[in-house]
Design a protein around this motif. Structure first.
Motif, PDB file in Angstrom:
ATOM      1  N   ASN A 792       0.846  -1.193   0.000  1.00 17.47           N
ATOM      2  CA  ASN A 792       0.000   0.000   0.000  1.00 17.47           C
ATOM      3  C   ASN A 792       0.881   1.243   0.000  1.00 17.47           C
ATOM      4  O   ASN A 792       1.747   1.400   0.857  1.00 17.47           O
ATOM      5  N   ASN A 793       0.663   2.121  -0.960  1.00 19.66           N
ATOM      6  CA  ASN A 793       1.562   3.245  -1.194  1.00 19.66           C
ATOM      7  C   ASN A 793       0.708   4.461  -1.554  1.00 19.66           C
ATOM      8  O   ASN A 793       0.495   4.754  -2.729  1.00 19.66           O
ATOM      9  N   ARG A 794       0.192   5.165  -0.549  1.00 16.58           N
ATOM     10  CA  ARG A 794      -0.807   6.211  -0.790  1.00 16.58           C
ATOM     11  C   ARG A 794      -0.189   7.611  -0.779  1.00 16.58           C
ATOM     12  O   ARG A 794       0.881   7.853  -0.232  1.00 16.58           O
ATOM     13  N   LEU A 795      -0.938   8.537  -1.355  1.00 17.08           N
ATOM     14  CA  LEU A 795      -0.507   9.930  -1.413  1.00 17.08           C
ATOM     15  C   LEU A 795      -0.578  10.598  -0.051  1.00 17.08           C
ATOM     16  O   LEU A 795      -1.475  10.329   0.749  1.00 17.08           O
ATOM     17  N   THR A 796       0.358  11.508   0.174  1.00 17.88           N
ATOM     18  CA  THR A 796       0.331  12.348   1.358  1.00 17.88           C
ATOM     19  C   THR A 796       1.148  13.596   1.065  1.00 17.88           C
ATOM     20  O   THR A 796       1.812  13.691   0.039  1.00 17.88           O
ATOM     21  N   ASN A 797       1.075  14.584   1.946  1.00 18.37           N
ATOM     22  CA  ASN A 797       1.965  15.749   1.839  1.00 18.37           C
ATOM     23  C   ASN A 797       3.297  15.347   2.451  1.00 18.37           C
ATOM     24  O   ASN A 797       3.478  15.380   3.662  1.00 18.37           O
ATOM     25  N   LEU A 798       4.218  14.950   1.590  1.00 18.13           N
ATOM     26  CA  LEU A 798       5.416  14.250   2.023  1.00 18.13           C
ATOM     27  C   LEU A 798       6.639  15.163   1.961  1.00 18.13           C
ATOM     28  O   LEU A 798       7.202  15.404   0.899  1.00 18.13           O
ATOM     29  N   GLY A 799       7.043  15.708   3.120  1.00 16.97           N
ATOM     30  CA  GLY A 799       8.346  16.324   3.246  1.00 16.97           C
ATOM     31  C   GLY A 799       8.618  17.510   2.353  1.00 16.97           C
ATOM     32  O   GLY A 799       7.722  18.292   2.015  1.00 16.97           O
ATOM     33  N   VAL A 800       9.894  17.649   1.940  1.00 15.49           N
ATOM     34  CA  VAL A 800      10.409  18.846   1.292  1.00 15.49           C
ATOM     35  C   VAL A 800      11.237  18.452   0.071  1.00 15.49           C
ATOM     36  O   VAL A 800      11.926  17.435   0.080  1.00 15.49           O
ATOM     37  N   ILE A 801      11.144  19.258  -0.981  1.00 14.00           N
ATOM     38  CA  ILE A 801      12.040  19.140  -2.134  1.00 14.00           C
ATOM     39  C   ILE A 801      12.849  20.427  -2.220  1.00 14.00           C
ATOM     40  O   ILE A 801      12.286  21.529  -2.212  1.00 14.00           O
ATOM     41  N   LYS A 802      14.170  20.300  -2.287  1.00 14.24           N
ATOM     42  CA  LYS A 802      15.052  21.468  -2.391  1.00 14.24           C
ATOM     43  C   LYS A 802      15.963  21.280  -3.597  1.00 14.24           C
ATOM     44  O   LYS A 802      16.551  20.216  -3.784  1.00 14.24           O
ATOM     45  N   THR A 803      16.053  22.306  -4.405  1.00 19.03           N
ATOM     46  CA  THR A 803      16.962  22.261  -5.545  1.00 19.03           C
ATOM     47  C   THR A 803      17.499  23.649  -5.831  1.00 19.03           C
ATOM     48  O   THR A 803      16.828  24.663  -5.587  1.00 19.03           O
ATOM     49  N   ASP A 804      18.722  23.714  -6.306  1.00 14.40           N
ATOM     50  CA  ASP A 804      19.304  24.984  -6.733  1.00 14.40           C
ATOM     51  C   ASP A 804      20.342  24.721  -7.807  1.00 14.40           C
ATOM     52  O   ASP A 804      20.753  23.576  -8.036  1.00 14.40           O
ATOM     53  N   GLY A 805      20.742  25.778  -8.482  1.00 15.67           N
ATOM     54  CA  GLY A 805      21.725  25.637  -9.546  1.00 15.67           C
ATOM     55  C   GLY A 805      21.954  26.946 -10.271  1.00 15.67           C
ATOM     56  O   GLY A 805      21.518  28.024  -9.814  1.00 15.67           O
ATOM     57  N   TRP A 806      22.626  26.848 -11.398  1.00 14.81           N
ATOM     58  CA  TRP A 806      23.026  28.023 -12.179  1.00 14.81           C
ATOM     59  C   TRP A 806      22.673  27.829 -13.649  1.00 14.81           C
ATOM     60  O   TRP A 806      22.784  26.721 -14.180  1.00 14.81           O
TER      61      TRP A 806
END
Length: 974
Positions: A792-806
Motif C-alpha cells: 500500500n503506497n498512498r498519497l500524502t503531503n510528504l516532506g520537502v524538495i530542495k533544488t538549486d543551480g546556475w
C-alpha cells in the motif's frame, strides 16, 4: 532569430512612429518591439510613442517593454523551432537545458506501468514538460497567456498538460519562464511557466512538408502544415491546419533493447512464460516443486536439453533462469502517433480602441502502445492484489491438470505463471480529442494623459480520451475455466482452460471465453473567465508607477471511467475504480512596478516590482502568494536582477479523488537471494522477523503496488529565489570580433514543502527491511512463502524538495563578412543540489547525477549552436551535452555490465549529440525554402540503463532509439 533568455533579440533596425494610442496598433507594434534592441528606460509618460512601446511579456502582467528583461525568460522563436528539425512542441521544449524528465512518445507507458499515485493514469501517448526537475504538474502551460486544459490519459485524470494537444503549426514562439510565478498566474507555476504564443499576424499562405526516418530505415515521420492569414482595414485572421504521422519502432529492432536488462541474459526475464511455471507443495510427498514443461514453447525458447540437475521422470524439469521469458522484444522504443489539428483565430476592431477576438481549436491524437502478451499469475505469491488470482482454486478434475490433485491457494499452491502467447501481445490504442474555444475583448483608453490597457476573456476547453485494450484477460472467467468442470459446464461460454500444456495449448474457444476487449475513458474540462487592466498610476521622481490588476475564475471538472470489467474486479491486468470530481477557484491579483532611481550616479535605473495573488479554492480555502523583484540597470550594458516568490500548487482532481488502483513496480526485495545466488542485501534477522524464510528467492521482479488519492491533502507551498546579471559589453559591440555579445548568468533556488507524493516504493521496501519501522512496514504484507502479496503506497503531503543551480548563457553575433553572418548560442545549466526528503526525514533516492525511476538529473547539461547565413543559404550545427550519471546495479551487481560491482553502481558516461541542418531559399512565388538535416548525425547510442523499467534506456534523458535521424523539409509561401 535566436533570442536571449531575457527575451532580447540580436540587434535589428528599428523605427518609431507616433500614432494614436489604440490597442490594434499596439499589438501590431509588439512584433517590432520584440525585434528592437534594448534601449533602457522608456520616454516620459504622455508620449504617444512610449504608450505604443508597451507590450505584454511572459513573467509580468504589466505592459511595459522595458520590463521584458526583469525575469529570466527563454524565448524560442519560430526560426529556433524549425532549426531543431523536430515535429512536436514537447520534443522542442524537452531539449532545453533546464528541462527535466517528462513523458514523451519514447515512453511505451501502458501495460505494467499501471496507475501512478496521483491518479493521473499512465498518460499513454502524451508528452509533457518538466522544468528544474520538479515534475510536470509543477509547470504551468499557457497559450497566449491563458491556461490550457490538463490531459486526459484514458486511464486517469491528469495534473499536467499534454503538449501533443497543441499543433506546432500554430506556434509563433514559445516563452519559457524559469522562475516561480504563482503570484502572477496562480497554482501550478512553482517551477515555471511555458507560454505558447500563437500566430496572429499572417499575410498569405504557407505549406510546409516534412519527412524523416532513422538510419535503420524505420521510425518514419511525416508532417504537413498549412497556414493562411490575411487582414482588412478592421479585421485580421489566421487559420492553421496540421497533420503529423509518426511510425513506431519495436524494441527488438535495436540490440540494446532486446533483453529485459542489458547484459544480463534472461536473469531478469519473467516467471510468466509461454510454457508456464508451477510452484506448489505435492500433497503426496510434502515436497515443494518449482517446475516447468520440458517441451519447447513454440515462442522462440528452446526445448529442455536435459542439462538441469533437477531432472524428473515426467515431462517437467525444475524451473531455472534459461526458462524465463524475454518480454523485451514485444515492447516499443518509439510509439506510433498520428495527430491532426485545426486552429482558427479572428480579430476585429470594433472601434479604434476596442478589439474583439475569437479562437477555436480541435486536435485529435491517435496513438498506440504495445506490451508483451499479458501473463496470468495465480496463487498467493502472485501478489496481484486481485483476490480472484491470489486465492485461486484449480480442480484436480480439470481435464488438463496433469498432477491429479487440486491446486489450492489455501493449502498447497504457491505460484503459477503462464503467459498465453496464443492471445497475442497487449495493445493499447488511444483516441484523444481536444476542443478549445475562447473569445474576449481587448481595449485601451486614456486616463488623463496616461494610457491604460484592458482585456476580458472567456475560455472553455476539454480533453477527452478513450483507450481500447486488447490482449488482456478476464480473471473471473479464468477461475471458472480452471475450477470444477461440472460447474464450468453450467456457465454460458465457459470451456475448461489448459494452462499446463505449454505454448499452443490454449485454443481459440478457450481464448474466446477468457479474453475481452477493455475500454477505458477519461476527460478533463477547464472553464475560465478573466478580466485584467494595466497602466500607469502617477509619476514618481524616477518615473511612472505602473500596475496591473485582475480577476480570474476557473472551474475544473474531471472523471475517469474504467471498463465495467475492471470496476467489477474481473480484469486480470491492473485494477482500478472510477474517479470523478470538480472544484472551482476565484482569484484576484495586483502587480506594481516602482521606479526607485533613474539617471543617478548609483544607477541608470533601479526598479522594484511587487506582486500578490489571493486564491480562494472550493476544496481547501484561501491562499496568498507574493512576489518581489529588483531590476538594477547599473549602466546601459550591465543589468542585475533578483526575484523572490512564494508559490503553491493545489491538489489535482486525481490527487484528491483518485480511487484505489495499482501499478506494477519493478522492485528488488532486500530479503531475496540474487539471481546468481548472491546473499540477500537485508539483515537475516530482520528478514526472518518479516516472515521471510532462509533461501527465499523473489519469483518475479514486478510487485503490485496499490495507490490512491487523499481528500485531506493540503496544497504544496514553495519559495523560489533567483538572482543574476545580463552583460552586453559595449567594447565588443560592432568590434572586429563581434557585432554584439550578451552574457546572462542566473542562480536559482526552489524549495517545495508538503510535496504531494507517495514515498518511493523501493525506498519504502528497503527502509522496512532495514528498520522494521511500522511507518514503512504497515503497508507491506507477505505470504507464508515470504513473498510480498500486498503493498500500500498512498498519497500524502510528504516532506520537502530542495533544488538549486546556475544557468549561464552566451549569445555571440559576429560581424557580417563575405563569408556570411555567424552567430553562436551557448546555453548551460548546472544543478548544484536536489534533495527530496520524506516526512520522517528520510532522503529519497532521486539526487543530482543519479539515474532512478526512468529519469535523471544530470549535473551539467549544455546546448551549443552555431548558425550561419549567406544570401539564400543558411545552416546550423548544434551540440547537446548530457553529463555522466550513476545508478544502482541492484540485482545486476553480479554481471559484467555493472561497471563498479564493489560499490554496486553502474556509470552512464557523458553523452554528446550533434544535430545539423542546411537550407536554401529560392525565389518561387513568395519563397520556397528547402532544408535537409539530421538529429544525432553521428548515431550516438544512449548508455545502457540497468535500473530502467523497460528497454534498457532512459527515454526522458537520452535520444531514443539510438542512431541518426535524417529529414528533409520544403516550405512554400504564396
Amino acid at each position: 532569430m535566436t533570442t536571449s533568455r531575457s527575451g532580447r533579440p540580436a540587434p535589428a533596425p528599428q523605427s518609431a512612429v507616433a500614432v494614436p494610442s489604440r490597442l490594434p496598433q499596439a499589438i501590431g507594434l509588439a512584433v517590432l518591439c520584440l525585434a528592437a534592441p534594448h534601449q533602457g528606460r522608456a520616454q516620459a509618460a504622455g508620449d504617444d510613442a512610449t504608450r505604443l512601446d508597451r507590450i505584454e511579456v511572459t513573467g509580468t502582467r504589466i505592459k511595459r517593454a522595458e520590463l521584458e528583461d526583469q525575469v529570466p525568460v527563454q524565448t524560442l522563436s519560430r526560426e529556433d523551432i524549425e532549426r531543431t528539425g523536430l515535429t512536436s512542441i514537447s520534443d522542442v521544449v524537452q531539449q532545453i537545458t533546464a528541462s527535466g524528465s517528462a513523458l514523451n512518445t519514447r515512453f511505451n507507458s501502458s501495460g505494467n506501468f499501471g496507475f501512478p499515485p496521483d491518479g493521473s493514469g499512465v498518460g499513454a501517448g502524451s508528452a509533457t514538460v518538466d522544468l528544474r526537475h520538479l515534475g510536470s504538474k509543477r509547470v504551468l502551460v499557457l497559450v497566449d497567456g491563458l491556461r490550457w486544459v490538463n490531459e486526459a490519459s484514458a486511464s486517469g485524470v491528469g495534473a499536467a498538460t499534454d503538449l501533443n494537444t497543441i499543433p506546432l503549426a500554430i506556434v509563433e514562439r514559445i516563452d519559457i519562464l524559469e522562475d516561480g510565478a504563482s503570484s502572477l498566474y496562480g497554482s501550478d507555476a512553482i517551477a515555471g511557466v511555458v507560454n505558447i504564443i500563437t500566430r496572429k499576424e499572417f499575410d498569405g499562405a504557407r505549406v510546409t512538408v516534412d519527412y524523416g526516418e532513422y538510419e535503420e530505415g524505420d521510425g518514419a515521420s511525416r508532417k504537413v502544415d498549412f497556414a493562411w492569414g490575411g487582414r482588412s482595414e478592421r479585421a485580421r485572421w489566421f487559420l492553421g491546419a496540421s497533420w503529423t504521422d509518426q511510425d513506431g519502432i519495436g524494441a527488438g529492432s535495436r540490440e540494446l533493447s532486446r533483453l529485459p536488462t542489458p547484459g544480463t541474459g534472461l536473469a531478469f526475464g519473467s516467471s510468466g512464460t509461454p510454457d508456464g511455471r508451477f510452484i506448489f507443495v505435492d500433497p503426496n510427498t510434502g515436497i515443494t516443486q518449482d517446475i516447468t514443461p520440458n517441451a519447447g514453447d513454440g515462442a522462440g525458447l528452446p526445448a529442455y536439453d536435459g542439462s538441469d540437475a533437477c531432472a524428473r521422470s515426467d515431462d517437467y524439469h525444475c524451473f531455472a533462469t534459461p526458462d524465463r521469458f524475454n518480454f523485451a522484444p514485444y515492447n516499443l522504443l518509439l510509439t506510433p502517433s498520428e495527430r491532426k489539428g485545426l486552429f482558427g483565430q479572428f480579430r476585429f476592431d470594433i472601434s479604434p480602441s476596442t478589439t474583439w477576438y475569437a479562437k477555436a481549436l480541435y486536435n485529435r491524437r491517435e496513438s498506440a502502445n504495445r506490451a508483451a502478451p499479458e501473463p496470468i499469475f495465480l496463487g498467493p505469491d502472485a501478489g496481484t492484489g486481485n483476490p480472484q488470482a491470489d486465492n485461486i482454486f484449480i480442480s484436480g478434475a480439470n481435464p488438463y491438470n496433469p498432477f491429479g490433485f487440486d491446486l489450492d491457494s489455501a493449502s498447497n499452491l504457491i505460484l503459477i505463471g503462464r503467459r498465453p502467447v496464443e492471445g497475442g501481445p497487449r495493445l493499447y490504442e488511444q483516441e484523444v480529442d481536444t476542443w478549445y474555444v475562447a473569445t474576449g475583448l481587448e481595449g485601451a483608453f486614456d486616463l488623463g494623459d496616461r494610457g491604460w490597457f484592458w482585456d476580458l476573456n472567456l475560455v472553455r476547453s476539454e480533453n477527452e480520451a478513450e483507450q481500447v485494450n486488447t490482449g488482456s484477460y478476464n480473471i473471473r472467467h479464468i477461475a471458472n475455466a480452471l475450477g470444477d468442470p461440472a460447474v464450468c459446464a453450467t456457465i454460458a461460454g465457459c470451456v475448461p482452460l489448459d494452462i499446463f500444456g505449454g505454448a499452443g495449448s490454449i485454443t481459440p474457444e478457450m481464448l474466446a471465453y477468457i479474453q475481452p476487449v477493455v475500454r477505458d475513458r477519461s476527460d478533463n474540462t477547464l472553464s475560465l473567465a478573466s478580466a485584467n487592466a494595466s497602466g500607469d498610476l502617477f509619476d514618481l521622481p524616477a518615473g511612472p508607477l505602473s500596475m496591473a490588476a485582475g480577476y480570474e475564475y476557473r472551474k475544473y471538472e474531471g472523471s475517469y471511467q474504467p471498463d465495467a470489467l475492471t470496476v467489477a474486479g474481473d480484469y486480470n491486468g491492473v485494477p482500478s475504480l472510477p474517479t470523478s470530481g470538480e472544484y472551482d477557484v476565484n482569484e484576484v491579483f495586483a502587480e506594481f512596478s516602482v521606479p526607485l532611481l533613474s539617471d543617478s550616479p548609483w544607477a541608470e535605473a533601479l526598479d522594484l516590482s511587487i506582486a500578490g495573488r489571493y486564491s480562494d479554492y472550493s476544496t481547501f480555502g484561501g491562499e496568498f502568494t507574493p512576489k518581489y523583484g529588483l531590476r538594477w540597470q547599473l549602466v546601459d550594458e550591465f543589468l542585475i536582477r533578483a526575484t523572490f516568490a512564494e508559490g503553491f500548487r493545489a491538489p489535482s482532481i486525481g490527487e484528491l479523488y483518485g480511487s484505489a488502483s495499482r501499478f506494477d513496480a519493478t522492485l528488488s526485495d532486500p530479503c531475496s537471494t540474487g539471481p546468481n545466488g548472491e546473499p540477500p542485501r537485508g539483515a537475516a534477522g530482520n528478514c526472518a522477523a518479516l516472515g521471510v524464510p532462509a533461501g527465499y528467492q523473489q519469483p518475479n521482479p514486478q510487485i503490485s503496488v496499490t495507490t490512491g488519492g487523499n481528500e485531506a491533502l493540503d496544497p504544496e507551498t514553495s519559495d523560489s529565489f533567483s538572482a543574476g546579471f545580463v552583460w552586453s559589453p559595449s567594447f565588443l559591440e560592432n568590434s572586429a570580433v563581434a557585432e554584439r555579445v550578451d552574457l546572462e548568468v542566473t542562480f536559482y533556488r526552489h524549495e517545495v514543502e508538503g510535496a504531494i507524493q507517495a514515498i518511493d516504493a523501493q525506498t519504502q521496501l528497503d527502509l522496512c527491511v532495514d528498520t522494521l519501522d511500522p511507518t514503512y512496514c504497515d503497508g507491506i504484507t507477505r505470504a507464508s512463502t515470504g513473498g510480498i502479496n500486498g503493498f500500500n503506497n498512498r498519497l500524502t503531503n510528504l516532506g520537502v524538495i530542495k533544488t538549486d543551480g546556475w544557468d549561464a548563457d552566451l549569445f555571440w553575433t559576429l560581424r557580417e563578412t563575405d563569408a556570411g553572418r555567424f552567430a553562436i548560442t551557448w546555453r548551460n545549466t548546472w544543478v548544484g543540489r536536489y534533495e527530496a526528503i520524506g516526512a520522517d526525514g528520510a532522503l529519497q533516492p532521486r539526487q543530482v547525477g543519479v539515474e532512478v525511476n526512468d529519469g535523471a538529473i544530470p549535473q551539467w547539461t549544455s546546448n551549443l549552436a552555431l548558425d550561419w547565413r549567406r544570401g539564400p543559404w543558411s545552416a546550423s550545427w548544434t551540440l547537446r551535452f548530457i553529463d555522466e550519471l550513476v545508478e544502482e546495479c541492484g540485482d545486476a551487481t553480479g554481471f559484467a555490465i555493472c561497471s563498479d560491482p564493489e560499490e554496486g553502481t553502474n556509470r552512464l558516461p557523458s553523452t554528446t549529440y550533434h544535430d545539423a541542418q542546411l537550407a536554401y531559399r529560392l525565389d518561387v512565388l513568395d519563397g520556397l525554402e528547402l532544408a535537409a538535416g539530421g538529429i544525432n548525425v553521428f548515431g550516438k547510442e544512449p548508455p545502457a540503463c540497468l535500473s530502467c523499467s523497460l528497454n534498457g534506456y532512459d527515454p526522458s534523458t537520452y535520444d531514443i532509439p539510438g542512431g541518426a535521424y535524417w529529414y528533409v523539409r520544403a516550405d512554400l509561401s504564396f
